[in-house]
Design an enzyme around this catalytic site. Sequence first.
Site, PDB file in Angstrom:
ATOM      1  N   ASP A  39       4.135   8.153   3.401  1.00 49.93           N
ATOM      2  CA  ASP A  39       3.623   8.112   2.030  1.00 49.93           C
ATOM      3  C   ASP A  39       4.417   9.104   1.199  1.00 49.93           C
ATOM      4  O   ASP A  39       4.242  10.309   1.337  1.00 49.93           O
ATOM      5  CB  ASP A  39       2.137   8.470   2.009  1.00 49.93           C
ATOM      6  CG  ASP A  39       1.284   7.353   2.584  1.00 49.93           C
ATOM      7  OD1 ASP A  39       0.561   7.600   3.562  1.00 49.93           O
ATOM      8  OD2 ASP A  39       1.393   6.237   2.066  1.00 49.93           O
ATOM      9  N   ASP A 179      -3.746  -1.132   2.377  1.00 48.51           N
ATOM     10  CA  ASP A 179      -3.632   0.314   2.598  1.00 48.51           C
ATOM     11  C   ASP A 179      -4.725   1.048   1.850  1.00 48.51           C
ATOM     12  O   ASP A 179      -4.838   0.920   0.641  1.00 48.51           O
ATOM     13  CB  ASP A 179      -2.254   0.755   2.087  1.00 48.51           C
ATOM     14  CG  ASP A 179      -1.971   2.235   2.261  1.00 48.51           C
ATOM     15  OD1 ASP A 179      -0.943   2.687   1.721  1.00 48.51           O
ATOM     16  OD2 ASP A 179      -2.753   2.911   2.940  1.00 48.51           O
TER      17      ASP A 179
END
Length: 230
Positions: A39, A179
């Site tokens: 991320d 997600d």
Amino acid sequence: MNAASGPVIVPSMLAADQSRLGEECRALAAAGADRVQWDVMDGRFVPAITVGPDVVAACRREAGVPFEAHLMVEAPDEAAPHFVRAGCDLVIVHAEAARHLHRTLAGIRRLGARAGVALNPHTPADTIAHVLDETDLVLVMTVNPGFGGQRYLPAMEPKIAAVRALIDRHGGPIELEVDGGITDVTIRRAASAGADVFISGSWLSRHPAGRAAAVAELRTAAGQPDEVRA
Ligand code: DX5
């Protein structure tokens, strides 16, 4: 879901022990992860600032598991080449940050990586309708990006179903990823709505029986989708 390969389980490195990321990659590979997600946050597109390409490159040497980079950054065209060079097999950019999305996706492919596009919760599914030829993956965010540990948004299920319909009509080998807030319960809802790739951070990394049990449990649960009225 791609019946041939089944659900794809991808731990988020945001929930890993940040003091030993290389070892964590190895441990997640040993736990059966299909790939891991980095991320990448720039403090502008989202408030937090996380890893850069040098950290990813250093971890690349540690584990044989494929890497994907989820770029939560304002300038994806500038960032993407660095993460391809750092060893990411897949680079995902946000539609909300890519002014010339079609060109950005094509550019990632020209660099030799797979290209993905992510949609924030407020962004409609048909935003990606005209870039599917340049896309290997569509990521439907099931939380607002920027933090781990948030609650899954069931309101995203009709959009997952709409993206599934767009992909099926297109006919290309395009993955549909979700997600945010993915657990053994919410994964079944997302799978039923049409997802086939599942990112999990906090639920997977905090599983009392460890990561291998968590990955196996998610894989089984994704294969048993809930009946969700999309
Ligand atoms: C949030 C990130 C997610 C997050 C997932 O912006 O994109 O990958 O780390 O973590 P959980 O599973 O805890 O929601």
